[in-house]
Scaffold this motif. Structure first.
Motif: not given
Length: 221
Positions: A56-62, A67-71, A80-91
Motif C-alpha cells: 500500500l505504501g509503495f503505490y501511495l508513494l508512486v 510524476e504521479g497522478p495525485v501530484s 507541491a508533491p506530497l511524498a516525503f512530507t508531513f501532509p503526505g504522511l497524513v494522506a
C-alpha cells in the motif's frame, strides 16, 4: 525524543480528525445504501486490512511522487508533491487507517436501524437535521470506537509511513521510524526507551477511551 513524540501525536491527531470527517458520511452511506456499488466500495475501504503495508505504501508513494497522478492533479492548485512530507504522511495514514474508523461507525449506524430516522421524518425534521440530532448521537459509541482505533493505529504505523515519508527529522520521523533507526545504529537503550514509551502511551490512550466509551453507552441507555 520530544520532537519525535510531538510529531507522532500530531500525525495521529490530524489523521484521526480527518478520518472522522471523511469516514462518518462514508459509513452512513454504506449503512443506508442498497445499491450494489456499496459492496465494491466496502471492498475498497477494507483493502488496507489485507494488503501488506509496504505494498500500500509503495503505490501511495508512486501516486504522490512528482510524476504521479495525485501530484499532477494538485499541481494546478499550487500544491507541491506530497511524498516525503508531513501532509503526505497524513494522506497515507488516512488511507491506511480508513477501515478501522469506517467499520465501527458503519456498524453503529446499522445497529440503530432506520426507525429513528423515520420517526424524525414524521416530525418533519430535515434529513440533515435528523442526521445530526438523531443518527450521530445514537452512533456515538461507534464514533468513539473508530476514533480510538484510528488514533492507536496511526500511532503504531510503520510500513506505510516508512515508504511515504522516509526518516526526515522534524518532518516525517515518527516514533516507529525512530525505533528502527536506533536499532540499526545499535543504540539499544534509546530504542528500548522509545518502545516502552510507545507501549505505555498506546495502552493509556486505549484504556482511557475504552472507559469513556462505556460511560457513553451507559448514558445512552
Amino acid at each position: 525524543m520530544g520532537d519525535i513524540l510531538a510529531l507522532t501525536v500530531k500525525l495521529a491527531t490530524v489523521s484521526t480528525c480527518m478520518l472522522l470527517v471523511l469516514g462518518t458520511p462514508l459509513a452512513w452511506w454504506l449503512a443506508q445504501s442498497r445499491h450494489w456499488v456499496k459492496e465494491v466500495a466496502s471492498a475498497v475501504v477494507a483493502l488496507p486490512l489485507v494488503l501488506p503495508p509496504t505494498v500500500l505504501g509503495f503505490y501511495l508513494l508512486v501516486a504522490m511522487s512528482p510524476e504521479g497522478p495525485v501530484s499532477r492533479a494538485l499541481a494546478p492548485l499550487g500544491i507541491a508533491p506530497l511524498a516525503f512530507t508531513f501532509p503526505g504522511l497524513v494522506a497515507g495514514s488516512v488511507v491506511y487507517s480508513l477501515p478501522f474508523v469506517v467499520n465501527p461507525i458503519r456498524n453503529a449506524f446499522e445497529a440503530a436501524g432506520r426507525r429513528p430516522m423515520e420517526a424524525a421524518a414524521t416530525l418533519r425534521a430535515a434529513p440533515l437535521d435528523a442526521f445530526f440530532a438523531v443518527a450521530l448521537p445514537l452512533a456515538g459509541p461507534g464514533l468513539l470506537t473508530g476514533a480510538i482505533l484510528g488514533f492507536a493505529h496511526t500511532i503504531g504505523e510503520f510500513g506505510v509511513v516508512l515508504m511515504i515519508g522516509g526518516s526526515i527529522p522534524g518532518e516525517t520521523k515518527v516514533l516507529s521510524i525512530a525505533i528502527l533507526d536506533y536499532v540499526e545504529t545499535l543504540q539499544w537503550g534509546t530504542a528500548h526507551r522509545l518502545s516502552a514509551l510507545m507501549l505505555g502511551f498506546s495502552f493509556c490512550v486505549i484504556l482511557t477511551m475504552t472507559v469513556l466509551e462505556k460511560r457513553l453507552l451507559r448514558g445512552l441507555r
